[in-house]
Write a protein that holds these residues in place. Sequence first.
Motif, short mmCIF file in Angstrom:
data_model
loop_
_atom_site.label_atom_id
_atom_site.label_comp_id
_atom_site.label_asym_id
_atom_site.label_seq_id
_atom_site.Cartn_x
_atom_site.Cartn_y
_atom_site.Cartn_z
N ILE A 1 -10.09 4.15 -9.65
CA ILE A 1 -10.22 3.47 -8.36
C ILE A 1 -11.64 2.96 -8.16
O ILE A 1 -11.86 1.83 -7.73
N ALA B 1 0.82 -1.21 0.00
CA ALA B 1 0.00 0.00 0.00
C ALA B 1 0.85 1.26 0.00
O ALA B 1 0.45 2.31 -0.52
N PHE C 1 -7.78 -0.17 -10.94
CA PHE C 1 -6.50 -0.13 -10.25
C PHE C 1 -6.72 -0.02 -8.75
O PHE C 1 -7.72 0.54 -8.29
N THR C 2 -5.76 -0.52 -7.98
CA THR C 2 -5.69 -0.20 -6.57
C THR C 2 -5.15 1.23 -6.45
O THR C 2 -4.64 1.78 -7.44
N PRO C 3 -5.23 1.86 -5.26
CA PRO C 3 -4.65 3.20 -5.12
C PRO C 3 -3.18 3.27 -5.53
O PRO C 3 -2.75 4.25 -6.13
N SER C 4 -2.41 2.21 -5.23
CA SER C 4 -1.00 2.20 -5.61
C SER C 4 -0.85 2.14 -7.12
O SER C 4 -0.04 2.88 -7.71
N GLU C 5 -1.62 1.28 -7.76
CA GLU C 5 -1.56 1.19 -9.22
C GLU C 5 -2.09 2.46 -9.87
O GLU C 5 -1.59 2.90 -10.92
N GLY D 1 -12.57 -0.15 -9.96
CA GLY D 1 -11.75 -1.29 -9.60
C GLY D 1 -10.70 -1.64 -10.64
O GLY D 1 -10.14 -2.74 -10.61
N SER E 1 -9.15 0.86 4.18
CA SER E 1 -9.14 0.98 2.72
C SER E 1 -8.81 2.40 2.28
O SER E 1 -9.53 3.36 2.61
N GLY F 1 -8.85 3.46 -0.81
CA GLY F 1 -9.86 3.85 -1.78
C GLY F 1 -11.09 4.45 -1.11
O GLY F 1 -11.63 5.47 -1.57
#
Length: 426
Positions: A230, A53, A235-239, A233, A164, A166
């Motif tokens: 985000i 994360a 990407f994750t926040p990191s992606e 869905g 989370s 997101g």
Amino acid sequence: MLTLSIVFFVLILIGMPVSFSILISSAVYFYFIGELPFTIFYQKIASPTQNFALLAVPLFILVGNIMNETGIAARLFHFTRYVVGWMSGGLAQISIFMSAILGGVSGSAVADASMQSRLIGPEMARKGYPVPYSANVIAFSSLITGLFPPSISLILFGFVGNVSIGKLFLAGIIPGLLLTVMQMMLSWWIAKRYKIQPELPGLPKFKEVSHSAKINIWALLFPVFLLFVIRLGLFTPSEAGAFIVVYALIVGRWVYKELSFYGLKKALKNSAVDLGMVMFLIMAAGALGYAIILEQLPVAAGDFISRITTNHYLILALCLLLVLFFGMILDGSVCILLLTPIILPVLTSIGYDPVHVGIIMTTTILIGANTPPVGICMFTVCSLLKCKTEDFFKSSLPFIMTFILFLIILTLFPEISLMLPSTLME
């Protein structure tokens, strides 16, 4: 735990940087505790760096520095002038509205305060705005960035509290908009008292606003893309951070054509310096957090507060007073890393939603950025605008009261924070 606390505050009093104070006091704790080998200390320092994360932190720091090299601020100034420049205290309204937009660009209140002090501050002085009023508007409006994604504070809270990121990003949007409106109303009222004229003679024409939006569309779409990828869905926040870095590079280099090789090199250098400070804090806090768990400090804090009162609102008020106190003497990132392991379990145990806790805790910490003795945003703006800190503080009471009112509203109506996360991410 007493030894750790004594060493920490002694080091702070003699002028040791906070990050080193945390690290050294944690090392002393692990050295003198007999039950655990000292190698645990090294492991707890290294373990936070392995968290997936946390990839969001360097990526969003990088994108903020890249955007600073593209002339994006000047473009947004052009757009916001048409949107809110017709209101009393036009430049003040522009500063506040720009902070709301830039919250999706930099994620840093200090970066926003510094940029606006250089961009809008001289123009305010030229048009006769009182310097303390200008300084307060810029300093307090910059705090709005702490609620809008990609807020570094929310990322750190999510990491430490296992919440989370997101959902935290979504939860900050409506409170951020509400704080923007409240600050604009306050600035309008003060501008009326000072008889400060609008920037525009009247409401702008739709054609002018649409033309300005068209020119700045790639900058305005930046936070929209961030939430879009985000929410769906993708990407994750990191992606999403990696995606936005690529987006910023493309826009800055090939669309606006202002990101030079020198500018990219400067952005990378500044990002490395910023990240070094943040990660050192996170690593030091990793060891301290484990010591807090070993000593069962959250349980002790919960028991202590429950003996004082069983009223949920009073418990929350006591926790926020603790956060406010430390927010006035420590940097915001440090406060989140130190206090989240203590405050979050106490409040969630009595029924508060962790996402809601993240928003109100972040808001409380933000107040400390503009109050003595640390007040990093306050000192940044005062130094750039040549405003005496005592004059700044005397004029800041209406702004502080507005923040406190905002915090009370968030506390009494948690659905303001939880509406978007519960609707879009359940």
